[in-house]
Write a protein that holds these residues in place. Structure first.
Motif, short mmCIF file in Angstrom:
data_model
loop_
_atom_site.label_atom_id
_atom_site.label_comp_id
_atom_site.label_asym_id
_atom_site.label_seq_id
_atom_site.Cartn_x
_atom_site.Cartn_y
_atom_site.Cartn_z
N ASP A 163 2.74 4.13 10.00
CA ASP A 163 1.30 3.32 9.85
C ASP A 163 1.75 1.91 9.12
OD1 ASP A 163 1.98 3.38 7.25
OD2 ASP A 163 -0.12 3.99 6.80
N GLY A 164 2.89 1.37 9.03
CA GLY A 164 3.77 0.12 8.84
C GLY A 164 3.72 -0.05 7.75
N ALA A 165 4.36 1.25 7.37
CA ALA A 165 3.66 0.81 5.56
C ALA A 165 5.26 0.85 5.14
CB ALA A 165 3.31 2.01 4.58
N ASP A 166 5.51 0.00 3.79
CA ASP A 166 6.78 -0.24 3.59
C ASP A 166 7.34 1.15 2.29
OD1 ASP A 166 6.82 -2.54 4.90
OD2 ASP A 166 6.30 -4.07 2.92
N TRP A 167 8.34 1.26 2.62
CA TRP A 167 8.19 2.00 0.85
C TRP A 167 10.10 1.95 0.62
CZ3 TRP A 167 5.38 5.67 0.94
CH2 TRP A 167 4.76 6.19 2.15
N GLN A 168 10.58 1.96 -1.38
CA GLN A 168 10.85 1.64 -1.30
C GLN A 168 10.94 3.05 -2.35
OE1 GLN A 168 10.30 -0.50 -4.63
NE2 GLN A 168 12.02 -1.37 -5.49
N LEU B 191 -8.80 -4.95 -13.85
CA LEU B 191 -9.57 -5.16 -12.79
C LEU B 191 -7.73 -6.02 -11.64
CD1 LEU B 191 -11.08 -4.75 -10.55
CD2 LEU B 191 -12.43 -6.49 -11.76
N ARG B 192 -8.26 -7.10 -13.30
CA ARG B 192 -6.61 -8.03 -12.20
C ARG B 192 -5.56 -7.46 -12.43
NH1 ARG B 192 -2.78 -11.37 -15.36
NH2 ARG B 192 -2.96 -9.53 -16.86
N ARG B 193 -4.68 -6.05 -13.01
CA ARG B 193 -3.73 -4.97 -12.57
C ARG B 193 -3.43 -4.82 -11.18
NH1 ARG B 193 -0.16 -6.05 -16.75
NH2 ARG B 193 -0.89 -6.86 -18.18
N LEU B 194 -4.97 -4.00 -11.63
CA LEU B 194 -5.61 -2.74 -9.98
C LEU B 194 -5.74 -3.56 -8.59
CD1 LEU B 194 -7.85 -0.68 -11.66
CD2 LEU B 194 -5.71 -0.23 -10.95
N ASN B 195 -6.02 -5.40 -9.07
CA ASN B 195 -5.93 -6.03 -7.25
C ASN B 195 -4.57 -6.83 -7.45
OD1 ASN B 195 -7.55 -6.77 -5.38
ND2 ASN B 195 -8.70 -8.20 -6.32
N SER B 196 -3.43 -6.31 -7.41
CA SER B 196 -2.46 -7.24 -7.71
C SER B 196 -1.24 -6.24 -6.80
CB SER B 196 -2.28 -7.63 -9.30
OG SER B 196 -0.93 -9.03 -8.61
N MET C 189 0.13 -2.55 -11.60
CA MET C 189 -0.17 -1.42 -11.85
C MET C 189 -0.76 -0.13 -11.07
SD MET C 189 0.95 -0.96 -15.67
CE MET C 189 1.65 -2.22 -15.51
N PRO C 190 -0.19 0.70 -11.50
CA PRO C 190 0.94 1.41 -11.68
C PRO C 190 1.44 0.49 -11.06
CG PRO C 190 -0.22 3.16 -10.25
CD PRO C 190 -0.75 2.13 -10.78
N PRO C 191 3.18 0.23 -11.89
CA PRO C 191 4.12 -0.66 -11.16
C PRO C 191 5.26 -0.38 -10.38
CG PRO C 191 5.07 0.09 -13.80
CD PRO C 191 3.69 1.12 -13.44
N VAL C 192 5.92 1.29 -10.10
CA VAL C 192 6.27 1.86 -9.73
C VAL C 192 5.46 3.01 -8.19
CG1 VAL C 192 8.27 3.53 -9.43
CG2 VAL C 192 7.75 2.72 -11.51
N GLY C 193 5.49 2.07 -7.06
CA GLY C 193 5.12 3.66 -6.24
C GLY C 193 3.77 3.06 -5.76
N ARG C 194 3.66 1.36 -6.29
CA ARG C 194 1.93 1.23 -5.03
C ARG C 194 2.99 -0.05 -5.02
NH1 ARG C 194 -2.24 -2.64 -6.39
NH2 ARG C 194 -2.58 -2.58 -8.36
N TYR C 195 2.37 -0.76 -3.68
CA TYR C 195 2.86 -2.54 -2.75
C TYR C 195 1.74 -2.82 -2.45
CZ TYR C 195 6.60 -0.01 -4.25
OH TYR C 195 7.89 0.66 -4.68
N ARG C 196 0.44 -2.23 -2.46
CA ARG C 196 -1.03 -2.22 -1.80
C ARG C 196 -1.91 -2.37 -2.46
NH1 ARG C 196 -1.02 0.95 4.53
NH2 ARG C 196 1.51 0.33 4.21
N VAL C 197 -2.91 -3.26 -2.50
CA VAL C 197 -4.38 -3.42 -3.87
C VAL C 197 -5.28 -2.22 -2.91
CG1 VAL C 197 -6.58 -4.12 -4.27
CG2 VAL C 197 -4.16 -5.81 -4.20
#
Length: 180
Positions: A1-6, A142-147, A154-162
């Protein structure tokens, strides 16, 4: 699906796989105990009960209540429980006593809302409420979930999309004024 993985480093693994979180992280019972649909495998049965019946598990612990499904339509009546479930699954691994999360939060769903730290001033962003029910858009949560900014997300590891759906649900929950 074109997702970026780290692929995380061993250091980033240890950010979540901590002693406080039980070291091993996996799905929780409540995330698996749902009714199986379709006709592939025990349709109409509770998933963990079906696992036990075919010998994949030996016991299933009783639970307080099932998590509200990610796909469920949320209403005023079930929204807070769903948000607390979301925070429990996605945040409480770190944000708990002895966890590696900063900010003094305890986001386990078993903790009373008033004791989670959600209704307090953010320790990470001085002068800003974690949950601001007067001006929801100013909420640190909300600021952290929307960034996707690595210094904010947040969470700082494993999330690259809102997760736009859950940002919207948190916004709706904030309008319900949970901390008042």
């Amino acid at each position: 699906d074109g997702a970026d993985w780290q692929i995380p480093t061993s250091t980033s693994c240890n950010r979540c796989h901590s002693k406080a979180a039980g070291s091993f992280l996996g799905l929780q019972q409540d995330q698996l105990e749902k009714t199986i649909e379709g006709d592939d495998y025990a349709p109409g049965h509770a998933q963990l009960s079906a696992f036990r019946e075919v010998g994949l598990m030996t016991t299933v612990q009783p639970r307080e209540r099932q998590l509200i499904s990610r796909e469920a339509e949320l209403t005023h009546d079930n929204r807070e429980a769903a948000i607390r479930d979301y925070l429990h699954v996605n945040c409480a691994t770190c944000h708990r006593p002895g966890g590696l999360g900063r900010g003094g939060l305890d986001l386990r769903r078993s903790v009373f809302l008033s004791d989670t730290g959600l209704c307090d001033v953010s320790e990470l962003t001085p002068g800003v409420m974690v949950v601001d029910t007067d001006t929801p858009g100013n909420s640190d949560l909300l600021r952290r979930l929307n960034s996707v900014d690595p210094d904010i997300v947040m969470p700082p590891v494993g999330r690259y999309r809102v997760d736009a759906r859950w940002v919207e649900e948190v916004e709706n929950w904030l309008e319900d004024k949970p901390c008042q």
